[in-house]
Design a protein around this motif. Sequence first.
Motif, PDB file in Angstrom:
ATOM      1  N   GLU A   1      45.262  52.288  28.208  1.00 47.04           N
ATOM      2  CA  GLU A   1      44.217  52.374  27.174  1.00 47.04           C
ATOM      3  C   GLU A   1      43.031  53.222  27.670  1.00 47.04           C
ATOM      4  O   GLU A   1      42.520  54.073  26.941  1.00 47.04           O
ATOM      5  CB  GLU A   1      43.740  50.973  26.818  1.00 47.04           C
ATOM      6  CG  GLU A   1      42.956  50.919  25.532  1.00 47.04           C
ATOM      7  CD  GLU A   1      43.077  49.549  24.899  1.00 47.04           C
ATOM      8  OE1 GLU A   1      42.728  48.560  25.577  1.00 47.04           O
ATOM      9  OE2 GLU A   1      43.529  49.482  23.751  1.00 47.04           O
ATOM     10  N   ASP A   2      42.612  52.986  28.910  1.00 51.06           N
ATOM     11  CA  ASP A   2      41.498  53.776  29.476  1.00 51.06           C
ATOM     12  C   ASP A   2      41.852  55.265  29.478  1.00 51.06           C
ATOM     13  O   ASP A   2      41.048  56.109  29.094  1.00 51.06           O
ATOM     14  CB  ASP A   2      41.209  53.346  30.921  1.00 51.06           C
ATOM     15  CG  ASP A   2      40.576  51.962  30.979  1.00 51.06           C
ATOM     16  OD1 ASP A   2      40.149  51.461  29.912  1.00 51.06           O
ATOM     17  OD2 ASP A   2      40.526  51.376  32.079  1.00 51.06           O
ATOM     18  N   ASP A   3      43.064  55.563  29.945  1.00 52.05           N
ATOM     19  CA  ASP A   3      43.473  56.965  30.022  1.00 52.05           C
ATOM     20  C   ASP A   3      43.624  57.578  28.632  1.00 52.05           C
ATOM     21  O   ASP A   3      43.322  58.748  28.419  1.00 52.05           O
ATOM     22  CB  ASP A   3      44.803  57.091  30.780  1.00 52.05           C
ATOM     23  CG  ASP A   3      44.586  57.039  32.279  1.00 52.05           C
ATOM     24  OD1 ASP A   3      43.413  56.987  32.699  1.00 52.05           O
ATOM     25  OD2 ASP A   3      45.576  57.026  33.026  1.00 52.05           O
TER      26      ASP A   3
ATOM     27  N   THR B   1      43.129  65.285  31.778  1.00 51.60           N
ATOM     28  CA  THR B   1      43.308  63.976  31.136  1.00 51.60           C
ATOM     29  C   THR B   1      44.756  63.799  30.646  1.00 51.60           C
ATOM     30  O   THR B   1      45.294  62.690  30.688  1.00 51.60           O
ATOM     31  CB  THR B   1      42.331  63.792  29.955  1.00 51.60           C
ATOM     32  OG1 THR B   1      42.424  64.926  29.099  1.00 51.60           O
ATOM     33  CG2 THR B   1      40.900  63.614  30.444  1.00 51.60           C
ATOM     34  N   ALA B   2      45.374  64.920  30.230  1.00 56.99           N
ATOM     35  CA  ALA B   2      46.778  64.832  29.781  1.00 56.99           C
ATOM     36  C   ALA B   2      47.684  64.482  30.961  1.00 56.99           C
ATOM     37  O   ALA B   2      48.573  63.629  30.861  1.00 56.99           O
ATOM     38  CB  ALA B   2      47.209  66.154  29.160  1.00 56.99           C
ATOM     39  N   HIS B   3      47.422  65.136  32.065  1.00 54.25           N
ATOM     40  CA  HIS B   3      48.183  64.903  33.292  1.00 54.25           C
ATOM     41  C   HIS B   3      48.039  63.432  33.718  1.00 54.25           C
ATOM     42  O   HIS B   3      49.016  62.763  34.051  1.00 54.25           O
ATOM     43  CB  HIS B   3      47.604  65.828  34.359  1.00 54.25           C
ATOM     44  CG  HIS B   3      48.436  65.962  35.569  1.00 54.25           C
ATOM     45  ND1 HIS B   3      49.664  66.560  35.569  1.00 54.25           N
ATOM     46  CD2 HIS B   3      48.215  65.562  36.848  1.00 54.25           C
ATOM     47  CE1 HIS B   3      50.155  66.526  36.791  1.00 54.25           C
ATOM     48  NE2 HIS B   3      49.292  65.918  37.588  1.00 54.25           N
ATOM     49  N   GLU B   4      46.820  62.956  33.641  1.00 52.21           N
ATOM     50  CA  GLU B   4      46.522  61.584  34.076  1.00 52.21           C
ATOM     51  C   GLU B   4      47.268  60.564  33.204  1.00 52.21           C
ATOM     52  O   GLU B   4      47.885  59.629  33.708  1.00 52.21           O
ATOM     53  CB  GLU B   4      45.007  61.365  33.971  1.00 52.21           C
ATOM     54  CG  GLU B   4      44.464  60.207  34.767  1.00 52.21           C
ATOM     55  CD  GLU B   4      44.652  60.372  36.272  1.00 52.21           C
ATOM     56  OE1 GLU B   4      45.002  59.382  36.922  1.00 52.21           O
ATOM     57  OE2 GLU B   4      44.479  61.496  36.778  1.00 52.21           O
ATOM     58  N   VAL B   5      47.195  60.752  31.890  1.00 50.76           N
ATOM     59  CA  VAL B   5      47.830  59.772  31.001  1.00 50.76           C
ATOM     60  C   VAL B   5      49.357  59.850  31.110  1.00 50.76           C
ATOM     61  O   VAL B   5      50.046  58.836  31.031  1.00 50.76           O
ATOM     62  CB  VAL B   5      47.322  59.933  29.540  1.00 50.76           C
ATOM     63  CG1 VAL B   5      47.950  61.091  28.836  1.00 50.76           C
ATOM     64  CG2 VAL B   5      47.545  58.649  28.754  1.00 50.76           C
TER      65      VAL B   5
END
Lengths: 385, 126
Positions: free
Chosen positions: A31-33, B20-24
């Motif tokens: 959820e955070d991400d 952020t895409a990589h992280e998720v």
Amino acid sequence: MASARPQRLVHLAETTDAIADALVTRAGWIEDDWQAYSLRNATEWRFDLSDVPDAVRAWARTLRSIGEFTGAVGAAFLEADSDDGDDVHDLSQRRLYELLSADLRGIIDESRASRHDQVDWGEPDDPPAWLEALQVGAMVIGHVGEGFDALDTAYVIGTGSATRWSPETPAVLGRFATPTAFRNFSRLFGAGDAALSGTTAALTQQQADAASLNYTDGEIARRSTTRGVIEGGGALVTGLGGWLAASAACGPGAPVCAVGVIVVLGTSGNKVVDWVADRFIDSPDPAEHDHEVVEDRVDAIAPGTRLRDIPDWMIDDVVGPLENAGEDAGAAAFESRHPYLDPGTLADNLVLADDHALPDRWVLQNVPLQDWFQVSTDLTLAETP
Amino acid sequence: MESPLNRPWYFDEVVHDDDTAHEVTHTLAFGAIGLAEALAILEADMPVVVEDWEGRARWVFDEEMRGILASGHQLVAVLQAAGASVTATQESASREAQLRAELRDAYWAEQAERAERAGRAAVGQG
């Protein structure tokens, strides 16, 4: 009549609780991400995964519920008879009902499950076909988008009644380094060898501890070292004692007597060593796991974990194939959005450049020379009366 | 007349972010691994837990647990598919942004060339 080994039901409730806690944490990370990702990527350029955290939470909630149900049934058996919880306890259905809460009685009453619904859960080392089919199913679904082999994460470890499926084997031992294999090796190359005996015992202890999910890595290392030292030292003392006793009791030229003394002393000596080792090293009950160790197993890789701390197989077998599949799908999506960008297509139909407001300079740069030659020839032929 | 309002489609910005895409994607992939680990633990325990368990409570347990495990495996697949989809969307956006940047550069170069030609023509006429 109802029966069960109630302590195991209670242990399952503890395990499902630990797994549910871990998954709720995981859902929070997703959820955070997702929030960070959705803030920095416009709606049309992001994949909407807003429902995923709730799906994970819902599954965790369901798992926790069945665990609570199971634990309550186990507790009811124990309330009727608190003697050794790992033994089989018998109870009449009526008495069991009386000991359950009204809510749980309601769940049983409302269920249409019958004896025919009883599932064959297989043996710990021999999963039933339907369960294997489930894993294959997940694998096939997984291959649609990426390439994760679910079977890779679980394999058999241990031997005999101690056999379990384990999600992980210490890489240094190799994938098929079971205690049985190691024991056979030690028998082949020197039965009674103290070093091998100690190493085998340490390895057996280490694998059993890792599979039991009751100990941290540090505890596993300490316990396997203790077991190895005691068993190795014991083998040395037993062997030496047997040799000394045989020398004293039988004297030279009495091989049958010597072998007999060594075997008898060796067997009883090993039992004593095992007994001593068991005094120092406690064993978990069947299906008993430590809450924190289970949580750590499920939440092993937290956000921000350094790459060098992530096992290679996770990158090679899961993350890498998943990203490759995603990149291929993304490239295909881009190309299907702009089919007219193909130089051949543009050269065949220059109107497309105007339709899409492409700058002439860009078209000139991106359509190869031979295609321009074809265009000019076509135009010349078309203009020739 | 050139104005920001009538500029071509490639002047619309592609708002995307690799990090952020990589992280998720990673969080989803490791979530799938974690859930698979959880399923492996449960499936290993199941034969031990149900040993000698008889009665109606067992039937209810079996019926429910079988469904829970099946949906757990599906959820693993969902997490993986979501991770791959995030990467796919990112790759698509990244290529789109690159294309639009190239087209904008070509557009501005063309505009500058036209302005220069017009200036030269004006000087010639003068």
